[in-house]
Design an enzyme around this catalytic site. Structure first.
Site, PDB file in Angstrom:
ATOM      1  N   HIS A  13       0.791  -1.312  -0.029  1.00 17.58           N
ATOM      2  CA  HIS A  13       0.085  -0.083   0.036  1.00 17.58           C
ATOM      3  C   HIS A  13       0.947   1.208   0.044  1.00 17.58           C
ATOM      4  O   HIS A  13       1.928   1.228   0.363  1.00 17.58           O
ATOM      5  CB  HIS A  13      -0.852   0.061   1.159  1.00 17.58           C
ATOM      6  CG  HIS A  13      -0.384  -0.080   2.491  1.00 17.58           C
ATOM      7  ND1 HIS A  13       0.563   1.000   2.942  1.00 17.58           N
ATOM      8  CD2 HIS A  13      -0.200  -1.412   3.418  1.00 17.58           C
ATOM      9  CE1 HIS A  13       0.906   0.551   4.311  1.00 17.58           C
ATOM     10  NE2 HIS A  13       0.616  -0.809   4.519  1.00 17.58           N
ATOM     11  N   CYS A  31       3.329  -4.949   6.607  1.00 18.95           N
ATOM     12  CA  CYS A  31       3.168  -4.783   5.216  1.00 18.95           C
ATOM     13  C   CYS A  31       4.083  -4.536   4.263  1.00 18.95           C
ATOM     14  O   CYS A  31       5.083  -4.095   4.864  1.00 18.95           O
ATOM     15  CB  CYS A  31       1.814  -3.806   5.041  1.00 18.95           C
ATOM     16  SG  CYS A  31       0.254  -4.241   5.696  1.00 18.95           S
TER      17      CYS A  31
END
Lengths: 210, 144
Positions: free
Chosen positions: B87, B103
């Site tokens: 992201h 992440c």
């Protein structure tokens, strides 16, 4: 008799034409030494500065609905920077701020993480030879509660925090919190702070946000 | 015809995206601190134009609204519920170094391009992968 009168009239006209031509011709003969000088001393002549092309940079908000646009225009030895916000169609732009900087002083730029996560604020970076400055604005263009157009993070930090120098403003920890990385002025310790845009206060963090 | 494939090298903190043998993108990223990013072969199962991410506890708690260009991935050992994703990042710019809770953090301008390129092909703000619109494969490894 009539013919004589006509001849006389023609002679007079001819003499007039020759006379007028002579006068006109002699008036146009200028001496090579005759010049006409402007009545303005050289030291006061103005230099016309032709503005350069406008270069545009922009950065979208995280959710993609808003855009911050920076226009940079060269004007002689200066750059004029202008900032606008808009939706991503860029059709109706809200003027926010403009500033002129000489090339030798520094430049303005839009950091990658300029937008607050809820699109309320953005910050810009001014890079100079001596230090970097960071300015926070409302995206709507409204003023802050103290009527200031923007918050000068560097100035506020120097007023409130001693012993540390800002090394970077990395981005937003939350909708109103900017992450400020600093370096100890006398030492090698690195410390991160949160800057709260609403309260204009700094909170020292327990860990350094690399 | 070549397939799209994303490679994440945790040692070099680099993401490379290929279409067959053709390189589409190579860019620094920030994976999880302390080895929190899983390794293996994964598939993108959903793309979200932006979303709120929260987690952690105590001093490690985070609540980040409008995280942009989110691509969640999973496999049989790391299910979707674990919430690993690639992201955009609006809180740091220290790419090339581990920074996250697991992440793959990317520069927002880079992940915007990757988001449009990667499958499933984007359809609105939320795009699920399906048999007819499958997700791109991701290989995460500890390279040299």
């Amino acid at each position: 008799m009539l013919i004589s009168k006509l001849k006389l009239l023609m002679l007079i006209i001819l003499l007039l034409i020759v006379g007028v031509s002579f006068v006109t011709f002699t008036k146009q003969q200028y001496s090579a030494d005759t010049r006409v000088f402007a009545d303005i001393p050289d030291s006061l002549t103005s230099t016309i500065v032709v503005p350069g092309l406008i270069k545009t940079e922009f950065m979208d908000s995280p959710d993609g609905t808003e855009t911050l646009t920076m226009e940079r225009q060269e004007k002689g030895d200066k750059f004029r920077y202008s900032f606008f916000t808009s939706d991503t169609s860029k059709e109706a732009q809200q003027f926010i701020y403009t500033k002129e900087l000489t090339l030798s002083y520094g430049q303005l730029s839009i950091p990658y993480n300029t937008w607050s996560p809820d699109n309320t604020y953005f910050f810009i970076k001014e890079s100079t030879a001596s230090q970097n400055n960071y300015y926070v604005f409302f995206a709507s263009g409204e003023n802050f509660s103290d009527y200031s157009q923007y918050l000068d993070i560097q100035r506020l930090f120097e007023e409130k925090i001693q012993g540390f120098t800002i090394s970077d403003v990395t981005g937003w920890a939350a909708p109103t919190l900017l992450i400020i990385n600093t370096q100890e002025q006398e030492g090698e310790q690195k410390v991160s702070f949160w800057f709260d845009v609403q309260t204009q206060s700094f909170t020292r963090l327990g860990t350094y946000f690399k | 015809m070549g397939r799209k494939h994303i490679y994440v090298n945790l040692k070099t903190q680099t993401l490379s995206a290929y279409y067959g043998d053709e390189l589409f993108m190579e860019t620094p990223i920030s994976s999880g601190l302390w080895g929190k990013t899983p390794t293996g072969e994964f598939t993108i199962w959903i793309k979200l134009r932006s979303t709120t991410m929260s987690g952690g506890s105590g001093a490690d708690y985070y609540n980040l609204p409008n995280v942009p260009y989110v691509m969640f991935f999973s496999n049989s050992k790391v299910p979707a519920s674990r919430g690993f994703s690639m992201h955009g990042t609006y809180w740091h710019n220290n790419f090339g170094h581990p920074m996250s809770h697991g992440c793959i953090n990317m520069k927002t301008t880079d992940v915007a391009k990757l988001y449009e390129w990667a499958n499933p092909q984007t359809d609105g703000n939320t795009t699920h992968s399906s048999k007819t619109n499958p997700g791109t494969k991701i290989t995460i490894y500890n390279g040299s």
